[in-house]
Design an enzyme around this catalytic site. Structure first.
Site, PDB file in Angstrom:
ATOM      1  N   SER A 115     -86.283  38.565  10.760  1.00 52.02           N
ATOM      2  CA  SER A 115     -87.033  37.354  11.062  1.00 52.02           C
ATOM      3  C   SER A 115     -86.125  36.134  10.931  1.00 52.02           C
ATOM      4  CB  SER A 115     -88.261  37.271  10.150  1.00 52.02           C
ATOM      5  OG  SER A 115     -89.168  36.301  10.607  1.00 52.02           O
ATOM      6  N   GLU A 166     -86.714  41.190  18.860  1.00 52.19           N
ATOM      7  CA  GLU A 166     -88.078  41.439  18.409  1.00 52.19           C
ATOM      8  C   GLU A 166     -88.754  40.091  18.212  1.00 52.19           C
ATOM      9  OE1 GLU A 166     -89.491  40.645  15.282  1.00 52.19           O
ATOM     10  OE2 GLU A 166     -87.666  39.778  14.422  1.00 52.19           O
ATOM     11  N   HIS A 198     -91.631  43.175  13.179  1.00 54.85           N
ATOM     12  CA  HIS A 198     -92.619  42.915  12.129  1.00 54.85           C
ATOM     13  C   HIS A 198     -93.675  44.020  12.149  1.00 54.85           C
ATOM     14  CE1 HIS A 198     -90.579  39.070  12.380  1.00 54.85           C
ATOM     15  NE2 HIS A 198     -91.161  38.705  11.258  1.00 54.85           N
TER      16      HIS A 198
END
Length: 327
Positions: A115, A227, A297
């Site tokens: 992230s 992602e 995630h």
């Protein structure tokens, strides 16, 4: 102390250093569960002194978080693991001591996260060429209320023990239908491969925020993995367009898409969905676009060496990223 001939095996616990370089830990229960889980798994867990600090939305002010990063680098731990992502690292990038991080990596510390951690990983790669690892975070992955994902834990254990050599996954069926969504289609032999290419990438939004800065690695002939979470497909397309217009995508040998989760389609999309974006992306570049990588995630996630040279092999619907023990 046992001598060489004593026949007693001395087991040394692997050392994990937990620190918070981004957003403040809001779910302290998950934080504590994560620590307990890692301890139960047999690791020695050390908490940074400011791991639970809070300033505005951050885990401490900028100086506090910079100091935490420096302590993680100096810890000598086998793994320096982030508590969570969120936001906060991009504003720190000009002030991070990359030489210290590079030195820590050379001594054997593996920096792990995802992230917002994408910012630090790619800046480290751009500044030093050092390899870090895209992988779990403490609270999100080890601190779940139920049992943490077995595959995630196994991949993490392979990393910390130096046993991991690569990862594989099954491509979604839609990615191999001839022209169905524009994604990669196997040739006559159903095979595709890249012998050696730098693997890099991470969170799409964070990566886009590095375009035009000294912190975006200038990787040519690489394998870019991506992602995202909480972003509607049209926003994903907009960010991919930025990478496209910046010339980043055209320079890669393959684009590997992980998991894009937690968004909601609306009636006026009228059929515009994630598969639409994948089809559009494949029409823009010559490199294959592979989907379904178990990273993002989501509970089931593999670990990936950001900045390492890897091999990519695809046969029919079986895909493999291989890097051996060198990293």
């Amino acid at each position: 102390m046992a001598g060489p001939g004593s026949g007693i095996l001395l087991l040394v616990k692997k050392h994990i250093y937990i620190y918070s370089p981004s957003s403040a830990v809001r779910d302290k229960a998950a934080f504590k569960r994560g620590v307990r889980r890692l301890t139960t798994l047999g690791y020695e867990v050390e908490l940074d002194e400011t791991a639970l600090s809070s300033h505005q939305r951050f885990a401490g002010d900028d100086d506090t978080r910079l100091a935490a990063i420096a302590r993680a680098a100096a810890s000598g731990a086998d793994v320096a693991l982030i508590s969570r992502g969120g936001y906060g690292l991009t504003r720190l990038l000009p002030h991070i001591n990359y030489k210290a991080l590079d030195k820590a990596v050379s001594r054997g510390t593996r920096f792990v996260g995802l992230s917002d951690f994408t910012a630090l990983q790619n800046a480290l790669l751009a500044k030093t060429g050092a390899v870090s690892w895209a992988g779990p975070a403490l609270g999100e992955d080890f601190g779940t209320e139920g049992q943490p994902d077995d595959i995630m834990e196994a991949c993490f254990d392979d990393l910390i023990t130096g046993q991991g050599e690569g990862t594989g996954w099954r491509l979604p069926k839609i990615a191999t239908k001839s022209g169905a969504d524009g994604a990669w289609q196997p040739g006559a032999e159903g095979k595709f491969g890249v012998k050696s290419a730098v693997l890099w990438g991470g969170n799409l939004a964070v990566l886009c925020s590095l375009v035009g800065t000294p912190y975006l690695p200038q990787v040519k002939g690489g394998i870019l993995f991506l992602e995202e979470v909480h972003e509607h497909p049209y926003r994903l397309e907009r960010m991919l367009t930025q990478l496209l217009h910046a010339g980043v995508l055209a320079q890669q040998k393959a684009i590997v898409l992980g998991q894009f989760t937690n968004y909601k389609l609306v009636p006026h999309d009228k059929g515009f969905k994630l598969a639409t974006v994948v089809a559009w992306l494949q029409r823009q570049i010559k490199a294959p676009v592979l989907t379904g990588l178990p990273f993002g995630h989501v509970p089931t996630k593999v670990v990936l060496p950001v900045g390492a040279k890897v091999a990519l092999a695809v046969e029919d619907r079986d895909a493999f990223l291989l890097w051996g023990h060198s990293h």
